[in-house]
Design an enzyme around this catalytic site. Sequence first.
Site, PDB file in Angstrom:
ATOM      1  N   ILE A  41      15.636 -25.500  34.695  1.00 20.86           N
ATOM      2  CA  ILE A  41      14.652 -26.125  35.591  1.00 20.86           C
ATOM      3  C   ILE A  41      14.729 -27.653  35.446  1.00 20.86           C
ATOM      4  O   ILE A  41      14.721 -28.390  36.431  1.00 20.86           O
ATOM      5  CB  ILE A  41      13.222 -25.627  35.275  1.00 20.86           C
ATOM      6  CG1 ILE A  41      13.125 -24.101  35.428  1.00 20.86           C
ATOM      7  CG2 ILE A  41      12.202 -26.316  36.171  1.00 20.86           C
ATOM      8  CD1 ILE A  41      11.799 -23.486  34.980  1.00 20.86           C
TER       9      ILE A  41
ATOM     10  N   LEU B 167       9.119 -29.050  29.204  1.00 18.65           N
ATOM     11  CA  LEU B 167       9.835 -27.813  29.556  1.00 18.65           C
ATOM     12  C   LEU B 167      10.438 -27.144  28.333  1.00 18.65           C
ATOM     13  O   LEU B 167      11.065 -26.086  28.440  1.00 18.65           O
ATOM     14  CB  LEU B 167      10.977 -28.135  30.513  1.00 18.65           C
ATOM     15  CG  LEU B 167      10.631 -28.744  31.862  1.00 18.65           C
ATOM     16  CD1 LEU B 167      11.395 -30.030  32.098  1.00 18.65           C
ATOM     17  CD2 LEU B 167      10.924 -27.752  32.965  1.00 18.65           C
TER      18      LEU B 167
ATOM     19  N   ARG C 155       8.199  -8.857  20.569  1.00 18.86           N
ATOM     20  CA  ARG C 155       8.685  -9.718  21.646  1.00 18.86           C
ATOM     21  C   ARG C 155       7.537 -10.491  22.313  1.00 18.86           C
ATOM     22  O   ARG C 155       7.738 -11.529  22.933  1.00 18.86           O
ATOM     23  CB  ARG C 155       9.464  -8.930  22.687  1.00 18.86           C
ATOM     24  CG  ARG C 155       8.648  -8.173  23.654  1.00 18.86           C
ATOM     25  CD  ARG C 155       8.401  -8.897  24.955  1.00 18.86           C
ATOM     26  NE  ARG C 155       9.533  -8.863  25.847  1.00 18.86           N
ATOM     27  CZ  ARG C 155       9.677  -9.652  26.894  1.00 18.86           C
ATOM     28  NH1 ARG C 155       8.779 -10.549  27.164  1.00 18.86           N
ATOM     29  NH2 ARG C 155      10.721  -9.557  27.677  1.00 18.86           N
TER      30      ARG C 155
ATOM     31  N   VAL D 252      18.478  -1.975  30.831  1.00 17.97           N
ATOM     32  CA  VAL D 252      17.643  -1.674  29.671  1.00 17.97           C
ATOM     33  C   VAL D 252      16.531  -0.709  30.105  1.00 17.97           C
ATOM     34  O   VAL D 252      15.833  -0.963  31.094  1.00 17.97           O
ATOM     35  CB  VAL D 252      17.051  -2.991  29.097  1.00 17.97           C
ATOM     36  CG1 VAL D 252      16.045  -2.695  28.009  1.00 17.97           C
ATOM     37  CG2 VAL D 252      18.172  -3.878  28.579  1.00 17.97           C
TER      38      VAL D 252
ATOM     39  N   TYR E  34       6.417 -14.610  22.243  1.00 13.23           N
ATOM     40  CA  TYR E  34       6.686 -15.670  23.241  1.00 13.23           C
ATOM     41  C   TYR E  34       5.462 -15.850  24.138  1.00 13.23           C
ATOM     42  O   TYR E  34       4.955 -16.962  24.320  1.00 13.23           O
ATOM     43  CB  TYR E  34       7.920 -15.269  24.052  1.00 13.23           C
ATOM     44  CG  TYR E  34       8.190 -16.110  25.280  1.00 13.23           C
ATOM     45  CD1 TYR E  34       8.708 -17.397  25.181  1.00 13.23           C
ATOM     46  CD2 TYR E  34       7.940 -15.604  26.561  1.00 13.23           C
ATOM     47  CE1 TYR E  34       8.969 -18.162  26.327  1.00 13.23           C
ATOM     48  CE2 TYR E  34       8.196 -16.345  27.700  1.00 13.23           C
ATOM     49  CZ  TYR E  34       8.712 -17.624  27.583  1.00 13.23           C
ATOM     50  OH  TYR E  34       8.968 -18.363  28.715  1.00 13.23           O
TER      51      TYR E  34
HETATM   52  N1  LIG Z   1      13.346 -20.150  34.316  1.00 16.22           N
HETATM   53  C1  LIG Z   1      12.319 -19.319  34.496  1.00 16.22           C
HETATM   54  O1  LIG Z   1      12.319 -18.460  35.377  1.00 16.22           O
HETATM   55  C2  LIG Z   1      11.109 -19.433  33.598  1.00 16.22           C
HETATM   56  C3  LIG Z   1      10.197 -18.374  33.592  1.00 16.22           C
HETATM   57  C4  LIG Z   1       9.075 -18.476  32.788  1.00 16.22           C
HETATM   58  C5  LIG Z   1       8.856 -19.608  32.022  1.00 16.22           C
HETATM   59  N2  LIG Z   1       9.749 -20.625  32.038  1.00 16.22           N
HETATM   60  C6  LIG Z   1       9.475 -21.812  31.195  1.00 16.22           C
HETATM   61  O2  LIG Z   1       9.907 -22.999  31.841  1.00 16.22           O
HETATM   62  C7  LIG Z   1      10.470 -23.900  30.877  1.00 16.22           C
HETATM   63  C8  LIG Z   1      11.895 -24.271  31.254  1.00 16.22           C
HETATM   64  O3  LIG Z   1      12.646 -23.079  31.424  1.00 16.22           O
HETATM   65  P1  LIG Z   1      14.218 -23.082  31.711  1.00 16.22           P
HETATM   66  O4  LIG Z   1      14.507 -21.845  32.441  1.00 16.22           O
HETATM   67  O5  LIG Z   1      14.638 -24.375  32.254  1.00 16.22           O
HETATM   68  O6  LIG Z   1      14.745 -22.901  30.211  1.00 16.22           O
HETATM   69  P2  LIG Z   1      16.017 -23.571  29.511  1.00 16.22           P
HETATM   70  O7  LIG Z   1      16.219 -22.854  28.232  1.00 16.22           O
HETATM   71  O8  LIG Z   1      17.140 -23.651  30.464  1.00 16.22           O
HETATM   72  O9  LIG Z   1      15.487 -25.057  29.226  1.00 16.22           O
HETATM   73  C9  LIG Z   1      14.812 -25.428  28.062  1.00 16.22           C
HETATM   74  C10 LIG Z   1      15.449 -26.696  27.553  1.00 16.22           C
HETATM   75  O10 LIG Z   1      14.777 -27.088  26.339  1.00 16.22           O
HETATM   76  C11 LIG Z   1      15.763 -27.591  25.466  1.00 16.22           C
HETATM   77  N3  LIG Z   1      15.322 -27.486  24.083  1.00 16.22           N
HETATM   78  C12 LIG Z   1      15.101 -26.340  23.380  1.00 16.22           C
HETATM   79  N4  LIG Z   1      14.760 -26.635  22.129  1.00 16.22           N
HETATM   80  C13 LIG Z   1      14.764 -27.978  22.030  1.00 16.22           C
HETATM   81  C14 LIG Z   1      14.504 -28.879  20.973  1.00 16.22           C
HETATM   82  N5  LIG Z   1      14.170 -28.424  19.767  1.00 16.22           N
HETATM   83  N6  LIG Z   1      14.605 -30.209  21.190  1.00 16.22           N
HETATM   84  C15 LIG Z   1      14.972 -30.666  22.430  1.00 16.22           C
HETATM   85  N7  LIG Z   1      15.231 -29.859  23.476  1.00 16.22           N
HETATM   86  C16 LIG Z   1      15.132 -28.534  23.275  1.00 16.22           C
HETATM   87  C17 LIG Z   1      16.964 -26.689  25.693  1.00 16.22           C
HETATM   88  O11 LIG Z   1      18.154 -27.303  25.214  1.00 16.22           O
HETATM   89  C18 LIG Z   1      16.925 -26.496  27.180  1.00 16.22           C
HETATM   90  O12 LIG Z   1      17.752 -27.420  27.845  1.00 16.22           O
HETATM   91  C19 LIG Z   1      10.375 -23.195  29.518  1.00 16.22           C
HETATM   92  O13 LIG Z   1       9.204 -23.650  28.882  1.00 16.22           O
HETATM   93  C20 LIG Z   1      10.227 -21.729  29.879  1.00 16.22           C
HETATM   94  O14 LIG Z   1       9.502 -21.022  28.905  1.00 16.22           O
HETATM   95  C21 LIG Z   1      10.886 -20.561  32.805  1.00 16.22           C
END
Ligand SMILES: NC(=O)c1ccc[n+]([C@@H]2O[C@H](COP(=O)([O-])OP(=O)(O)OC[C@H]3O[C@@H](n4cnc5c(N)ncnc54)[C@H](O)[C@@H]3O)[C@@H](O)[C@H]2O)c1
Length: 375
Positions: A12, A73, A159, A227, A162
């Site tokens: 995102i 994020l 699980r 699954v 989270y």
């Molecule tokens: N993509 C979806 O459909 C979805 C659904 C529900 C919730 N979310 C939430 O939206 C947010 C973004 O999701 P996404 O799909 O882009 O996930 P993603 O895993 O692609 O992005 C998360 C980013 O955080 C960075 N990160 C993780 N740990 C880190 C650290 N210790 N220091 C610095 N950076 C760090 C990762 O490198 C990654 O680039 C998250 O909080 C996720 O829980 C996304």
Amino acid sequence: MKVLSLGCGGFIGSHLTRRLLDKGHSVTGIDIYNDKIEECIGHDKFSFIRHDIRKPGLGLKEMVADADVVIDLIAYANPGLYIKMPLEVFRLNFVENLKIADACLSLGKRLIQFSTCEVYGKTVVSFLKEELKDPEDPRYATFSEDSSDFILGHLGKHRWIYSCAKQLLERVIHAYGIEKNFNYTIIRPFNFIGPKIDYLLDETDGIPRVFSFFMDALINGTPMKLVDGGHHRRCYTYIDDAIECIYRIVMNPDNVCDRQIFNIGTPENEVSIRQLAEMMREIYNDTFSDKRRPLSEIIEVPASDFYGEGYEDSDRRIPDISKARRLLGWEPKWKLREMLETTMRYYITEYLKHYREQHADAHFHDIVHKALEIT
Ligand SMILES: NC(=O)c1ccc[n+]([C@@H]2O[C@H](COP(=O)([O-])OP(=O)(O)OC[C@H]3O[C@@H](n4cnc5c(N)ncnc54)[C@H](O)[C@@H]3O)[C@@H](O)[C@H]2O)c1
């Protein structure tokens, strides 16, 4: 506007960074990885800091002080990891994220916090099926930001850590709003799909999310594993639709997003995981396959074999997006089939061509070639 984006290098975050820069905003981005935002590096309004927020030396407070709005994020967002290392998921998704919220609170900055639709957990149908007259009624699975309850599994189903960590973070942020007048917006994404969603062929950060897992299987001719039968249902949203909504939240017209929670999802795109596998298989066969290798079979595997003990899943979740429609005038446009086709084409062309060297077998060349011809 000056935006501080933590986790800017993720799925995102990378799309949002692009949108913010295209609209003329300044972005300071923090992430461990920068592969997905390579094209933005060098932009005069983008400054990227590669840093693990768990490590000292970031200077978070100074960066927050310099921003007009902070977007968080950062999270482990991969079910494989919730099973394998629940404590680390809690630590990153709650403890470390809380420090970001605290910095925003102490400096009076607005925070846009990414949460998840997983906070809603399961539906009543998952445990009251026999007693309900019409368990298929979508109202049982439709979740609204300000009125739906959260139903999670027991402790043995770890699980849910989270979901719990995200829920606790939401509750603390909400309480900061009540007691300390903190200004925030919480976003609950419902299963976004699009280019850059996950790395294929790489399990460093756990088993990739379902789209990437199936895509990987199709390209390699390996089984598409369902699954527990793949009966669970999800509503998928294309990343461009999601970014449009998120961008409106960042802009916050007339402050309508202050202390609000938003579901972002596409109710009309509901599909079971089995149907998703079948649709991807069909698209792959019709559009990308060289037909020389048999198509991946769809097989069923128990969750305990795939993820390990402690797994359970939300049976069904449909977003109520009336708030985003009303306050932001947002409407998702992408249908499931077209978002799958577009994303599959991206993976086969833009992404996998970088791996041509490593996977230089004839089959691989053919599918890339075919996809490039079609593009
Ligand atoms: N993509 C979806 O459909 C979805 C659904 C529900 C919730 N979310 C939430 O939206 C947010 C973004 O999701 P996404 O799909 O882009 O996930 P993603 O895993 O692609 O992005 C998360 C980013 O955080 C960075 N990160 C993780 N740990 C880190 C650290 N210790 N220091 C610095 N950076 C760090 C990762 O490198 C990654 O680039 C998250 O909080 C996720 O829980 C996304």
